[in-house]
Design an enzyme around this catalytic site. Structure first.
Site, PDB file in Angstrom:
ATOM      1  N   CYS A 197      -1.381   0.163   8.220  1.00  0.00           N
ATOM      2  CA  CYS A 197      -0.130   0.484   8.898  1.00  0.00           C
ATOM      3  C   CYS A 197       0.729   1.217   7.876  1.00  0.00           C
ATOM      4  CB  CYS A 197       0.540  -0.756   9.495  1.00  0.00           C
ATOM      5  SG  CYS A 197       1.055  -2.015   8.333  1.00  0.00           S
TER       6      CYS A 197
ATOM      7  N   HIS B  82     -12.888 -12.495  -6.779  1.00  0.00           N
ATOM      8  CA  HIS B  82     -12.352 -13.854  -6.780  1.00  0.00           C
ATOM      9  C   HIS B  82     -12.009 -14.390  -5.395  1.00  0.00           C
ATOM     10  CE1 HIS B  82     -10.965 -14.152 -11.293  1.00  0.00           C
ATOM     11  NE2 HIS B  82     -12.257 -13.900 -11.156  1.00  0.00           N
TER      12      HIS B  82
ATOM     13  N   HIS C 206     -15.043 -19.987  -7.439  1.00  0.00           N
ATOM     14  CA  HIS C 206     -14.179 -19.315  -6.460  1.00  0.00           C
ATOM     15  C   HIS C 206     -14.551 -19.651  -5.021  1.00  0.00           C
ATOM     16  CE1 HIS C 206     -12.344 -17.197  -9.715  1.00  0.00           C
ATOM     17  NE2 HIS C 206     -13.543 -16.808 -10.138  1.00  0.00           N
TER      18      HIS C 206
ATOM     19  N   ASP D 130      -2.037   1.423  13.088  1.00  0.00           N
ATOM     20  CA  ASP D 130      -1.002   1.857  14.030  1.00  0.00           C
ATOM     21  C   ASP D 130      -0.770   3.357  13.828  1.00  0.00           C
ATOM     22  OD1 ASP D 130       0.529   2.076  11.743  1.00  0.00           O
ATOM     23  OD2 ASP D 130       2.157   0.773  12.427  1.00  0.00           O
TER      24      ASP D 130
ATOM     25  N   THR E 170       3.184   0.351   5.703  1.00  0.00           N
ATOM     26  CA  THR E 170       3.218  -0.306   4.388  1.00  0.00           C
ATOM     27  C   THR E 170       1.995  -1.181   4.142  1.00  0.00           C
ATOM     28  OG1 THR E 170       4.349  -2.192   5.370  1.00  0.00           O
ATOM     29  CG2 THR E 170       5.742  -0.466   4.384  1.00  0.00           C
TER      30      THR E 170
END
Ligand code: RB5
Length: 146
Positions: free
Chosen positions: A69, A102, A137, A12, A71
């Site tokens: 973005c 993992h 995994h 963004d 955060t």
């Protein structure tokens, strides 16, 4: 399906500048980048760009994507709604590495207001260079979608 050297990216406005810098960094390293936008610092809704990138990874068009973005939180929330997407929000190198080893993460999410350019390049490079360990995994990540 995109090749290993082909990556879809989206951001963004809050991380537009960092997206452009990472795009330049990866292009210089020989990666082919599909830029899903945004294309300026004008305010947009991160959800639209998160959906474009996560959709293209979910349907197998690209094997890897990078979302940004402010955060990284909104983009992670959007991306992880898509089946077969394992989006990892990382701001430290250990998490970027382990999200591959993992979790076989297929989307790296970065917060443009959290990480500087140099750390972002390191995070991206570590994430791209680290293989999935498989083994026990594999069963675990398969259980996410079933
Ligand atoms: C935009 O201001 C901001 O909300 C967005 O970039 C992101 O951080 C959302 O999670």
């Amino acid at each position: 399906m995109g090749t290993e050297k082909s990556i879809i990216m989206g951001s963004d406005h809050a991380a537009f500048e960092l997206k452009e810098k990472i795009k330049g960094y990866l292009t210089d390293k020989g990666y082919s980048i599909e830029d899903a936008g945004t294309q300026s610092a004008a305010s947009v809704n991160y959800v639209d760009y998160g959906k474009k990138v996560a959709g293209a990874v979910s349907n197998g068009q690209f094997s890897k994507g990078i979302l940004l973005c402010g955060t990284g939180l909104g983009m992670s929330m959007v991306a992880n709604r898509f089946s077969k997407v394992r989006a990892a929000l990382c701001s430290d190198i250990f998490s970027a590495k382990m999200s591959r080893v993992h979790n076989d993460s297929n989307i790296l999410v970065l917060g443009g207001r959290l990480v500087g350019d140099v750390l972002a390049f390191e995070l991206v490079q570590t994430w791209l260079d680290t293989p999935f360990e498989g083994g026990r995994h594999l069963e675990r990540i398969q259980a996410i979608d079933h």
